[in-house]
Design a protein around this motif. Structure first.
Motif, PDB file in Angstrom:
ATOM      1  N   VAL A  34       0.839  -1.205   0.000  1.00 55.26           N
ATOM      2  CA  VAL A  34       0.000   0.000   0.000  1.00 55.26           C
ATOM      3  C   VAL A  34       0.871   1.251   0.000  1.00 55.26           C
ATOM      4  CG1 VAL A  34      -1.645   1.323   1.399  1.00 55.26           C
ATOM      5  CG2 VAL A  34      -1.997  -1.118   1.040  1.00 55.26           C
ATOM      6  N   PHE A  35       1.919   1.260   0.805  1.00 54.18           N
ATOM      7  CA  PHE A  35       2.825   2.406   0.842  1.00 54.18           C
ATOM      8  C   PHE A  35       3.510   2.614  -0.505  1.00 54.18           C
ATOM      9  CE2 PHE A  35       7.071   4.183   1.545  1.00 54.18           C
ATOM     10  CZ  PHE A  35       6.710   5.419   2.048  1.00 54.18           C
ATOM     11  N   SER A  36       3.883   1.534  -1.150  1.00 54.46           N
ATOM     12  CA  SER A  36       4.542   1.626  -2.452  1.00 54.46           C
ATOM     13  C   SER A  36       3.616   2.242  -3.500  1.00 54.46           C
ATOM     14  CB  SER A  36       4.992   0.235  -2.885  1.00 54.46           C
ATOM     15  OG  SER A  36       5.539   0.267  -4.164  1.00 54.46           O
ATOM     16  N   VAL A  37       2.383   1.802  -3.532  1.00 57.38           N
ATOM     17  CA  VAL A  37       1.412   2.355  -4.484  1.00 57.38           C
ATOM     18  C   VAL A  37       1.152   3.823  -4.174  1.00 57.38           C
ATOM     19  CG1 VAL A  37      -1.000   2.239  -5.246  1.00 57.38           C
ATOM     20  CG2 VAL A  37       0.339   0.146  -5.012  1.00 57.38           C
ATOM     21  N   TYR A  38       0.972   4.141  -2.896  1.00 57.84           N
ATOM     22  CA  TYR A  38       0.724   5.532  -2.490  1.00 57.84           C
ATOM     23  C   TYR A  38       1.883   6.446  -2.881  1.00 57.84           C
ATOM     24  CZ  TYR A  38       0.355   9.596   0.535  1.00 57.84           C
ATOM     25  OH  TYR A  38       0.318  10.869   1.010  1.00 57.84           O
ATOM     26  N   SER A  39       3.102   6.023  -2.597  1.00 60.44           N
ATOM     27  CA  SER A  39       4.251   6.878  -2.900  1.00 60.44           C
ATOM     28  C   SER A  39       4.435   7.057  -4.407  1.00 60.44           C
ATOM     29  CB  SER A  39       5.518   6.329  -2.258  1.00 60.44           C
ATOM     30  OG  SER A  39       5.843   5.074  -2.795  1.00 60.44           O
ATOM     31  N   THR A  40       4.159   6.031  -5.183  1.00 56.78           N
ATOM     32  CA  THR A  40       4.258   6.143  -6.638  1.00 56.78           C
ATOM     33  C   THR A  40       3.234   7.134  -7.173  1.00 56.78           C
ATOM     34  OG1 THR A  40       5.034   3.871  -6.788  1.00 56.78           O
ATOM     35  CG2 THR A  40       4.166   4.861  -8.804  1.00 56.78           C
ATOM     36  N   LEU A  41       2.005   7.033  -6.702  1.00 57.06           N
ATOM     37  CA  LEU A  41       0.966   7.960  -7.160  1.00 57.06           C
ATOM     38  C   LEU A  41       1.277   9.392  -6.733  1.00 57.06           C
ATOM     39  CD1 LEU A  41      -2.240   5.858  -6.462  1.00 57.06           C
ATOM     40  CD2 LEU A  41      -1.163   6.329  -8.674  1.00 57.06           C
ATOM     41  N   ARG A  42       1.784   9.547  -5.531  1.00 59.09           N
ATOM     42  CA  ARG A  42       2.138  10.876  -5.033  1.00 59.09           C
ATOM     43  C   ARG A  42       3.268  11.489  -5.857  1.00 59.09           C
ATOM     44  NH1 ARG A  42       4.416  12.241   0.944  1.00 59.09           N
ATOM     45  NH2 ARG A  42       4.555  14.472   0.644  1.00 59.09           N
ATOM     46  N   MET A  43       4.271  10.682  -6.205  1.00 62.57           N
ATOM     47  CA  MET A  43       5.396  11.167  -6.993  1.00 62.57           C
ATOM     48  C   MET A  43       4.932  11.574  -8.398  1.00 62.57           C
ATOM     49  SD  MET A  43       9.144   9.437  -7.670  1.00 62.57           S
ATOM     50  CE  MET A  43       8.416   7.835  -7.711  1.00 62.57           C
ATOM     51  N   LYS A  44       4.056  10.786  -9.002  1.00 66.01           N
ATOM     52  CA  LYS A  44       3.554  11.140 -10.338  1.00 66.01           C
ATOM     53  C   LYS A  44       2.746  12.422 -10.302  1.00 66.01           C
ATOM     54  CE  LYS A  44       3.537   6.666 -12.559  1.00 66.01           C
ATOM     55  NZ  LYS A  44       2.757   5.693 -13.337  1.00 66.01           N
ATOM     56  N   LYS A  45       1.944  12.580  -9.250  1.00 67.89           N
ATOM     57  CA  LYS A  45       1.149  13.797  -9.121  1.00 67.89           C
ATOM     58  C   LYS A  45       2.056  15.014  -8.936  1.00 67.89           C
ATOM     59  CE  LYS A  45      -2.641  15.825  -6.525  1.00 67.89           C
ATOM     60  NZ  LYS A  45      -3.569  15.648  -5.411  1.00 67.89           N
ATOM     61  N   ARG A  46       3.099  14.859  -8.135  1.00 73.72           N
ATOM     62  CA  ARG A  46       4.050  15.954  -7.899  1.00 73.72           C
ATOM     63  C   ARG A  46       4.767  16.325  -9.195  1.00 73.72           C
ATOM     64  NH1 ARG A  46       7.732  15.357  -2.816  1.00 73.72           N
ATOM     65  NH2 ARG A  46       5.715  15.742  -1.871  1.00 73.72           N
ATOM     66  N   GLN A  47       5.170  15.328  -9.996  1.00 72.15           N
ATOM     67  CA  GLN A  47       5.833  15.608 -11.269  1.00 72.15           C
ATOM     68  C   GLN A  47       4.893  16.326 -12.229  1.00 72.15           C
ATOM     69  OE1 GLN A  47       7.202  11.795 -12.610  1.00 72.15           O
ATOM     70  NE2 GLN A  47       9.087  11.861 -11.395  1.00 72.15           N
ATOM     71  N   LYS A  48       3.639  15.919 -12.213  1.00 71.40           N
ATOM     72  CA  LYS A  48       2.660  16.558 -13.113  1.00 71.40           C
ATOM     73  C   LYS A  48       2.460  18.017 -12.708  1.00 71.40           C
ATOM     74  CE  LYS A  48      -0.944  14.294 -14.826  1.00 71.40           C
ATOM     75  NZ  LYS A  48      -2.262  13.613 -14.912  1.00 71.40           N
ATOM     76  N   LEU A  49       2.420  18.303 -11.408  1.00 70.62           N
ATOM     77  CA  LEU A  49       2.284  19.681 -10.956  1.00 70.62           C
ATOM     78  C   LEU A  49       3.507  20.509 -11.305  1.00 70.62           C
ATOM     79  CD1 LEU A  49       0.599  19.206  -7.452  1.00 70.62           C
ATOM     80  CD2 LEU A  49      -0.411  20.215  -9.502  1.00 70.62           C
ATOM     81  N   GLN A  50       4.698  19.943 -11.199  1.00 67.59           N
ATOM     82  CA  GLN A  50       5.919  20.672 -11.556  1.00 67.59           C
ATOM     83  C   GLN A  50       5.951  20.981 -13.037  1.00 67.59           C
ATOM     84  OE1 GLN A  50       9.204  18.343 -10.139  1.00 67.59           O
ATOM     85  NE2 GLN A  50       9.106  19.184  -8.070  1.00 67.59           N
ATOM     86  N   GLN A  51       5.514  20.061 -13.864  1.00 69.21           N
ATOM     87  CA  GLN A  51       5.499  20.301 -15.307  1.00 69.21           C
ATOM     88  C   GLN A  51       4.474  21.382 -15.666  1.00 69.21           C
ATOM     89  OE1 GLN A  51       4.808  16.504 -17.099  1.00 69.21           O
ATOM     90  NE2 GLN A  51       6.926  15.839 -16.861  1.00 69.21           N
ATOM     91  N   ALA A  52       3.390  21.435 -14.934  1.00 68.80           N
ATOM     92  CA  ALA A  52       2.358  22.435 -15.209  1.00 68.80           C
ATOM     93  C   ALA A  52       2.824  23.839 -14.827  1.00 68.80           C
ATOM     94  CB  ALA A  52       1.076  22.090 -14.464  1.00 68.80           C
ATOM     95  N   THR A  53       3.658  23.941 -13.820  1.00 64.84           N
ATOM     96  CA  THR A  53       4.134  25.269 -13.382  1.00 64.84           C
ATOM     97  C   THR A  53       5.313  25.762 -14.211  1.00 64.84           C
ATOM     98  OG1 THR A  53       5.569  24.272 -11.697  1.00 64.84           O
ATOM     99  CG2 THR A  53       3.341  24.938 -11.011  1.00 64.84           C
ATOM    100  N   GLU A  54       5.936  24.920 -14.971  1.00 63.30           N
ATOM    101  CA  GLU A  54       7.102  25.336 -15.786  1.00 63.30           C
ATOM    102  C   GLU A  54       6.687  26.002 -17.058  1.00 63.30           C
ATOM    103  OE1 GLU A  54       9.474  21.873 -16.361  1.00 63.30           O
ATOM    104  OE2 GLU A  54      10.224  21.929 -14.319  1.00 63.30           O
TER     105      GLU A  54
END
Length: 54
Positions: A34-54
């Motif tokens: 569960v932690f592995s799935v959560y951290s993967t989804l969180r990392m993808k969401k964070r990357q998507k937000l960083q790409q949107a702000t660039e």
């Protein structure tokens, strides 16, 4: 192979899924998954937000 072992475990425990949360090692693997799935989804969401702000 996993399906066969799951079927055997269910037969050993009279078709009860309790073996998945009664054994400490099984519970540890569930928490880790569960932690592995959560951290993967969180990392993808964070990357998507960083790409949107660039």
């Amino acid at each position: 192979m996993a399906e066969t072992n799951l079927r055997k475990a269910l037969l050993m425990y009279d078709n009860s899924w309790s073996f998945l949360y009664e054994r400490p090692i099984a519970l540890a693997f569930i928490v880790l998954a569960v932690f592995s799935v959560y951290s993967t989804l969180r990392m993808k969401k964070r990357q998507k937000l960083q790409q949107a702000t660039e």
